[in-house]
Design a protein around this motif. Structure first.
Motif, PDB file in Angstrom:
ATOM      1  N   ARG A   1      -8.148  -4.519 -13.473  1.00 56.54           N
ATOM      2  CA  ARG A   1      -8.500  -6.234 -12.441  1.00 56.54           C
ATOM      3  C   ARG A   1      -8.466  -6.670 -13.970  1.00 56.54           C
ATOM      4  O   ARG A   1      -8.959  -6.904 -14.968  1.00 56.54           O
TER       5      ARG A   1
ATOM      6  N   LEU B   1      -5.168  -9.282   1.015  1.00 58.24           N
ATOM      7  CA  LEU B   1      -5.709  -8.261   0.412  1.00 58.24           C
ATOM      8  C   LEU B   1      -7.170  -8.075  -0.202  1.00 58.24           C
ATOM      9  O   LEU B   1      -7.778  -7.350  -0.448  1.00 58.24           O
ATOM     10  N   TYR B   2      -7.249  -8.928   0.382  1.00 57.75           N
ATOM     11  CA  TYR B   2      -8.847  -9.626  -0.085  1.00 57.75           C
ATOM     12  C   TYR B   2      -9.967  -9.636   0.764  1.00 57.75           C
ATOM     13  O   TYR B   2     -10.764 -10.031   1.158  1.00 57.75           O
TER      14      TYR B   2
ATOM     15  N   HIS C   1      -4.238  -6.974  -9.770  1.00 58.38           N
ATOM     16  CA  HIS C   1      -4.579  -6.123 -10.633  1.00 58.38           C
ATOM     17  C   HIS C   1      -2.517  -5.353 -11.485  1.00 58.38           C
ATOM     18  O   HIS C   1      -2.184  -6.161 -10.695  1.00 58.38           O
TER      19      HIS C   1
ATOM     20  N   THR D   1      -1.377   1.195  -6.703  1.00 61.02           N
ATOM     21  CA  THR D   1      -1.685   2.198  -8.378  1.00 61.02           C
ATOM     22  C   THR D   1      -1.813   3.405  -8.945  1.00 61.02           C
ATOM     23  O   THR D   1      -1.214   3.928  -9.923  1.00 61.02           O
ATOM     24  N   ASP D   2      -2.545   4.632  -7.519  1.00 62.47           N
ATOM     25  CA  ASP D   2      -2.250   6.070  -7.704  1.00 62.47           C
ATOM     26  C   ASP D   2      -1.003   5.927  -7.560  1.00 62.47           C
ATOM     27  O   ASP D   2      -0.412   7.471  -8.856  1.00 62.47           O
TER      28      ASP D   2
ATOM     29  N   GLY E   1      -9.837   7.059   7.737  1.00 58.15           N
ATOM     30  CA  GLY E   1     -10.479   7.145   6.341  1.00 58.15           C
ATOM     31  C   GLY E   1      -8.764   5.931   5.585  1.00 58.15           C
ATOM     32  O   GLY E   1      -7.776   6.489   5.777  1.00 58.15           O
ATOM     33  N   HIS E   2      -8.481   5.083   5.270  1.00 53.59           N
ATOM     34  CA  HIS E   2      -7.713   4.503   4.577  1.00 53.59           C
ATOM     35  C   HIS E   2      -7.828   3.826   3.393  1.00 53.59           C
ATOM     36  O   HIS E   2      -8.949   3.215   3.200  1.00 53.59           O
ATOM     37  N   LYS E   3      -7.065   4.132   2.999  1.00 60.06           N
ATOM     38  CA  LYS E   3      -6.897   3.456   1.241  1.00 60.06           C
ATOM     39  C   LYS E   3      -6.482   2.228   0.674  1.00 60.06           C
ATOM     40  O   LYS E   3      -5.101   1.659   1.910  1.00 60.06           O
ATOM     41  N   HIS E   4      -6.833   1.695   0.339  1.00 59.12           N
ATOM     42  CA  HIS E   4      -6.367  -0.090  -0.023  1.00 59.12           C
ATOM     43  C   HIS E   4      -5.047  -0.121  -0.555  1.00 59.12           C
ATOM     44  O   HIS E   4      -4.906   1.332  -1.505  1.00 59.12           O
TER      45      HIS E   4
ATOM     46  N   VAL F   1      -3.383  -1.831  -2.703  1.00 63.17           N
ATOM     47  CA  VAL F   1      -3.101  -1.736  -3.909  1.00 63.17           C
ATOM     48  C   VAL F   1      -3.704  -0.490  -4.732  1.00 63.17           C
ATOM     49  O   VAL F   1      -3.027  -0.784  -5.678  1.00 63.17           O
ATOM     50  N   SER F   2      -4.984   0.161  -4.343  1.00 67.98           N
ATOM     51  CA  SER F   2      -5.251   1.226  -4.520  1.00 67.98           C
ATOM     52  C   SER F   2      -4.413   2.572  -4.614  1.00 67.98           C
ATOM     53  O   SER F   2      -3.576   3.645  -4.913  1.00 67.98           O
TER      54      SER F   2
ATOM     55  N   LEU G   1      -6.784  -3.297   7.179  1.00 65.01           N
ATOM     56  CA  LEU G   1      -6.861  -2.263   6.220  1.00 65.01           C
ATOM     57  C   LEU G   1      -6.150  -0.737   6.634  1.00 65.01           C
ATOM     58  O   LEU G   1      -5.704   0.278   6.141  1.00 65.01           O
TER      59      LEU G   1
ATOM     60  N   ILE H   1     -11.969   8.026   1.442  1.00 67.74           N
ATOM     61  CA  ILE H   1     -11.343   8.027   1.918  1.00 67.74           C
ATOM     62  C   ILE H   1     -11.046   9.464   3.322  1.00 67.74           C
ATOM     63  O   ILE H   1     -11.316   8.966   4.676  1.00 67.74           O
TER      64      ILE H   1
ATOM     65  N   VAL I   1       0.327   5.174 -11.106  1.00 66.03           N
ATOM     66  CA  VAL I   1      -0.397   6.119 -12.013  1.00 66.03           C
ATOM     67  C   VAL I   1       0.162   7.929 -12.050  1.00 66.03           C
ATOM     68  O   VAL I   1       1.050   8.778 -12.996  1.00 66.03           O
TER      69      VAL I   1
ATOM     70  N   GLY J   1     -13.510   9.459   5.980  1.00 66.17           N
ATOM     71  CA  GLY J   1     -13.287   8.399   7.481  1.00 66.17           C
ATOM     72  C   GLY J   1     -13.742   7.325   6.499  1.00 66.17           C
ATOM     73  O   GLY J   1     -13.309   6.315   7.509  1.00 66.17           O
ATOM     74  N   LEU J   2     -13.765   6.453   5.765  1.00 66.85           N
ATOM     75  CA  LEU J   2     -14.072   5.256   4.787  1.00 66.85           C
ATOM     76  C   LEU J   2     -13.041   4.683   5.279  1.00 66.85           C
ATOM     77  O   LEU J   2     -11.729   5.172   4.739  1.00 66.85           O
TER      78      LEU J   2
END
Lengths: 340, 798
Positions: free
Chosen positions: A194, A329-330, A210, A115-116, A106-109, A111-112, A337, B504, A119, B507-508
């Motif tokens: 966005r 990124l898109y 963003h 952002t996180d 699992g990977h966070k984008h 940009v996310s 990713l 996430i 924040v 695992g996504l």
């Protein structure tokens, strides 16, 4: 030496040999049964002990005891030797270097992630997140923000319009207005989200990207508060060494307005291609909320003042991860990713 | 805008180096974007004196000269006709490198027809200083030999600055000089003018019909001018900021624009019918051909400068083709005017033409400058173009606008900018900025903004001036003091942040797509028709013309792209806003989540495990875990028919009795041509109901200390009987102390069981919270169930 002693000594030398040569647990057990088991040699000799003369009995008894202890010790050693071998064998059977059964990391984008992080940093400084619609009215995106009637950013060249006259917000600033309209000061919010500009996408421009917007309104808020918050943000985001610099600029919704730069996160200010050898990286704009904006939402600029700032999240992500082209990124190639 | 440093120095002394100057400009809000500081002549070219000139023994057009270069006498072979002894000329010494369009060439010791030469004397053209190549450039004899020519013809330092829209006063050298003077604590001065008129102006020279659009117009006649080439200094000024010299009169108007920021226009007076100008709105049906040759149709929204008959110029934007100054021009009507900025902007934008002039008018020019600019231009034309007669000025105006007087409360400004700046310092800053300061008291003063500073209207604007000139770097950085204003429960981002982290955690990989999509992409989610979509009025292209109604289309696009790149094993998701124009489907904007699984479950493993493809239950299991983790009260999956998914593979996802999404295998029509043999599994889920969904009780359930008792039940059932219905049936049977029901076997075999029949086996677990269960009570319960199964569910017990 009496007959018992002779038998003990003979048994000892035989046991030593057998145990040293034992290849498995069964061989060790065989020795135990023969010598120490219920029908073995030692219990039998113990029963014969009465048949020897009393004056010899003491010495023979001692030999009997040490003999038995000795055999037990040899057995223990043999077992240990065998166990070690077994473990080695078992290890050879399990190849721990083979790949595990993965269910996906699992990977966070990127940009996310940024952002996180933003924040989280601003929450620590007392901000909470507010949001607003992406399809906005001209009022919230421009009018209420003091943008002149014929400001170029209102042009359909630059902003996306819908048939009903509404637009895709070109900045996150309308959220400021919406929050101020519905809350009395003090206000302390950030608004990530966005935004849309009518730019043909290229390495550094997106039509869809963003921003995060910050707004703090209270009595006696000054530019020093703004600078302090931005410096704190720079430190948390890019490390202790990063300094900020404010430069005068112009935005319709702030007065005084500034642009702010971070000392180059790559070269530390010495000059490099990333900062175009200036030592500074332009991050975004900020300023003290224009009295007209405060009036538009019904705040009295004589009582309240505040600052607002904004920044592009793709830009921060590109700086942090040295992403050379915004379009990655898109594109959502998993090879990209999965790096984050 | 381009600023030439030497030009700037005409108005204000600059005693610092270029870097410091640029730094100060940037920190004062005139952002320096680039500096071009290249020398004009190559290093190594020096002033030299020709001592002797002798004929070349082997050539009749070459000379052999003895030249003093400031250090020694050197021999130079020269082909120029004018290399006479006693002349002062430029000499390129050995080692000088010339950069030409053809490449670099270096001056070396050489032999010309047998005679040695130690350098090259140069013409003006060779040095790039002028176009004269007829002979050597002859320098002033007062120059000392050996002086680097770079000192005589210093390179232009061109500074490119970004001028923010609020400061049109910076769009000229004089305007920047004013601020530079303030920053360097120097005084800025304009040249004194002396322009006596020699004759009266014709009475009807200038008429202004619309004073709102033309608040000030100054016209004057200059007769008997000789149009020709401009002097070198003027041409250099223009080229230094990137303008092309044309002729002396036009060059002067351009010079004034760059010097003072006041656009000027010169008409050939003899081409004006009636020898007069009228500033008026164009009439419908009128048109004009502008200098650049384009024909523009005009209407009453456009202000034109007309003669007695027709429009001769598009006011403030561009002159007409037939009224401009040419070599034949003898008499000039010189315009210096102020036009309404909004009108010029609208005209420029509507007609799609702009110019240096319109650029300045749009942003606003200084009302007061028009007069000085007219004088300045007239004086230059008289001097440089040999005008014979200068008329009086004719001015028509709506009256000088009032200057804004702003109250400045010192304490208020300090509290806004957050640093100490004394009252006196503030007053000094205002005065250095040429603002009038009056009525100074302990607490306030009154500041009058001159007409070139229309951006100054309010106290906040004065605060900016103080901050900018005092220095933003002097604002202290303090420890952040935060007031806790709202509860974290009001935070609008936490829910989304958590949701993303959960996915996430399964695992996504998170994807991000544009909000604008093509029709094909939008409609690949078959719930929507074209009428449900929201279309942009001005999209970048038809591929980006619609707001995405669903994340499905773009997600499938990314899956296909990855597959094409041979990234075959994908676990992807996106959470994002989607848009709908049909309120019956959903109101405008909402959050959606899309999940995709395709490829191998364990691609990194080997042998048989390697080839295990994701199936329905991988995606369903993931969703179940997710909903479980979100603690939604109840959820279930029901068979569904949905065009997005292959027939017989779709399931509707229900949360608390309401459908919030659907999952299944992506319909074959949508994956046609993809380079994969693996099924693609996807789910599209509405997010807001998840945020709002009732969750299970937060309080813990006590754990029983007593052992569980297990029993199995197996039966033959018709093929159509669904597991969900069996569990539901058992749960409703009211078995005392039943803890859980689990399926452990499904078996089909036509030979042994018969067609359309399957065997199902369930494990039941019983437990009591407060005591150990007795065998007989469990057996009774199971017996009751077995009877019910036979009687009510009509299955055959095994």
């Amino acid at each position: 030496m009496n007959a018992i002693e002779t038998k003990i000594r003979a048994a000892l030398s035989e046991a030593e040999g057998k145990l040293a040569a034992a290849v498995d647990a069964a061989a060790v057990e065989q020795v135990r049964i023969e010598l120490l088991g219920r029908n073995g040699l030692f219990p039998a000799l113990s029963r014969e002990m009465g048949s020897i003369p009393a004056e010899e009995r003491r010495a023979t008894g001692a030999l009997f005891n040490t003999g038995r202890t000795q055999i037990e010790a040899w057995m223990e050693a043999a077992k240990e030797r065998l166990n070690a071998g077994a473990a080695k064998q078992a290890a050879a059977a399990l190849d721990v270097t083979l790949p595990g059964r993965r269910t996906g990391c699992g990977h966070k984008h990127p940009v996310s992630i940024i952002t996180d992080e933003c924040v989280a940093i601003f929450r620590r400084m007392g901000f909470i997140v507010a949001e607003g619609p992406e399809i906005e009215t001209v009022y919230y995106n421009f009018d209420a923000l003091n943008a002149p009637e014929d400001h170029p950013s209102r042009d359909p060249q630059d902003t996306f319009y819908f048939g009903d006259g509404r637009i895709l917000r070109s900045q996150t600033s309308p959220v400021q207005v919406r929050v101020m309209e519905s809350h009395q000061p003090p206000v302390r919010i950030v608004a990530p989200g966005r935004v849309f500009r009518r730019d043909t996408p290229d390495a550094t421009h997106g039509m869809n990207f963003h921003q995060i917007e910050g707004l703090s309104i209270d009595k006696g808020v000054s530019m020093a508060d703004l600078k302090s918050v931005l410096q704190r943000f720079a430190t948390e985001m890019f490390g202790e060494k990063v300094k900020i610099r404010l430069r005068p600029h112009f935005f319709p919704f702030t007065e005084p307005s500034v642009e702010y730069d971070f000392s180059c996160v790559m070269c530390g200010g010495a000059g490099c291609p990333v900062c175009k050898h200036s030592g500074w990286i332009e991050i975004a704009g900020a300023g003290m909320v224009d009295p007209n904006v405060l009036k538009n939402v019904g705040y009295d600029p004589e009582i309240y003042s505040g600052y607002a700032f904004g920044m592009g999240l793709e830009r921060l992500a590109m700086l942090r991860y040295r992403i050379g082209d915004l379009r990655y990124l898109y594109e959502n190639d998993v090879r990209f990713l999965e790096q984050f | 805008m381009n600023i030439s440093k030497s030009w700037l120095e005409q108005y204000v002394p600059i005693h610092c180096n270029v870097e410091t100057l640029c730094d100060k400009l940037t920190m004062a809000g005139i952002e320096v974007e680039a500096v071009d500081n290249a020398p004009r002549v190559p290093a190594g070219v020096v002033v030299a004196k020709i001592l002797e000139r002798n004929p070349h023994p082997g050539s009749d057009h070459l000379s052999v000269c003895q030249v003093f270069d400031g250090k020694e006498k050197v021999q130079i072979v020269c082909g120029a006709p004018n290399c006479d002894a006693g002349k002062t000329v430029p000499l390129a010494t050995i080692g000088t490198v010339f950069k030409t369009p053809e490449g670099e060439f270096k001056i070396k010791k050489s032999k010309l027809r047998g005679v040695e030469s130690f350098g090259m004397m140069c013409s003006g053209e060779e040095l790039g200083l002028n176009n004269d190549n007829d002979g050597l450039m002859i320098l002033d004899d007062s120059l000392e030999a050996g002086t680097p020519l770079d000192n005589v013809f210093p390179g232009e330092c061109r500074i490119e600055v970004e001028v923010t829209p609020n400061r049109p006063d910076w769009l000229s050298h004089w305007g920047v000089a004013r601020d530079v003077a303030c920053l360097l604590n120097e005084e800025a001065k304009l040249p004194e003018l002396n322009v006596p008129a020699t004759e009266a102006a014709p009475a009807d020279l200038v008429t202004v019909e619309d004073r709102e659009l033309c608040p000030r117009y100054i016209g004057r006649l200059i007769r008997g001018v000789k149009v020709g080439e401009s002097p070198e200094w003027l041409k250099e000024r223009l080229t230094s900021v990137g303008l092309r010299p044309i002729n002396n009169v036009v060059d002067i108007t351009n010079f004034i624009l760059m010097e003072l920021g006041q656009p000027m226009h010169a008409f050939d007076a003899d081409l004006l019918a009636g020898r007069r100008v009228i500033a008026r709105r164009a009439k419908a049906g009128e048109s004009i051909v502008t200098l650049d040759g384009s024909k523009l149709e005009l209407n009453e929204n456009h202000l034109v400068i007309a003669d007695a008959e027709k429009p001769m110029a598009l006011a403030g934007v561009m002159g007409g083709e037939f009224s401009g100054v040419t070599e034949k021009t003898v008499n000039i009507l010189l315009e210096s005017a102020v036009f309404n900025s909004s009108n010029i902007r609208a005209t420029s934008r509507k007609l799609g033409i702009s110019s240096d002039s319109s650029y300045r008018y749009e942003r606003g020019v200084d009302y007061d400058m028009a007069d000085y600019a007219s004088d300045r231009a007239a004086q230059l034309i008289m001097e440089l173009a040999g005008g014979e007669a200068l008329s009086e000025k004719v001015e028509v105006s709506a009256g000088r606008p009032e200057e804004k007087v702003i109250l400045c409360r010192f304490e208020r400004i300090r509290s806004l900018i957050g640093f100490d700046c004394s009252n006196e310092e503030m007053v000094a800053i205002f005065r250095r900025l040429r603002l009038k300061v009056e009525e100074i008291t302990e607490i306030s003063c009154k500041v009058t903004a001159p007409l070139f500073r229309l951006d100054l209207e309010r106290e906040a604007d004065l605060a900016e001036e103080v901050a900018r000139i005092h220095g933003l770097d002097k604002i202290p950085v303090l420890p952040v003091s935060a007031t806790v204003v709202d509860s974290i429960r009001d935070d609008a981002y936490i829910q989304l942040e958590n949701l993303r982290n959960e996915l996430i955690g399964f695992g996504l990989d998170e994807c991000m797509h544009y909000s604008m999509v093509s029709e094909r992409s939008a409609l690949s989610d078959s719930r929507f028709t074209r009428n449900d979509l929201i279309a942009l009025d001005n999209p970048l292209s038809s591929e980006l013309a619609l707001m995405r109604p669903s994340l499905y289309g773009e997600m499938l696009g990314s899956v296909e792209r990855n597959i094409a790149r041979r990234n075959l094993n994908l676990r992807l998701f996106e959470v994002g806003r989607v848009f709908c124009g049909n309120a019956e489907m959903y109101p405008e904007e909402r959050l959606e989540c899309c999940i995709v699984l395709t490829g191998c479950r364990y691609p990194e493993r080997y042998s048989g495990e390697r080839d295990l493809a994701y199936d329905f239950f991988d995606l369903k299991g993931l969703l179940e875990c997710w909903l479980e983790k979100r603690r939604v009260k109840t959820f279930s999956f029901k068979p569904a028919e949905d065009g997005r998914f292959a027939a017989g593979t779709a399931a509707a996802i229900e949360v608390n009795g309401k459908v919030i999404g659907c999952m299944g295998q992506v319909a074959p029509a949508l994956t046609k041509g993809w380079r994969t043999t693996m099924p693609v599994w996807a789910a599209v889920i509405e997010v807001d109901p998840l945020f709002r969904a009732k969750t299970r009780n937060e309080q813990m359930t006590a754990l029983s200390q007593y052992p569980a008792v297990s029993r199995d039940v197996a039966f033959l059932a018709p093929q159509e009987l669904r597991h969900g219905d069996v569990v539901e049936f058992i749960r409703r049977s009211g078995l005392a102390n039943l803890e859980s029901v689990r399926i452990f076997d499904i078996f089909e075999d036509e030979k042994t069981l018969g067609k359309g029949v399957k065997s199902m086996a369930y494990g039941l677990t019983f437990r009591h919270a407060e005591r150990t269960l007795r065998d007989d009570e469990v057996n009774n319960a199971v017996e009751k169930l077995r009877k019910k199964l036979t009687d009510d569910l009509h299955v055959t017990l095994r």
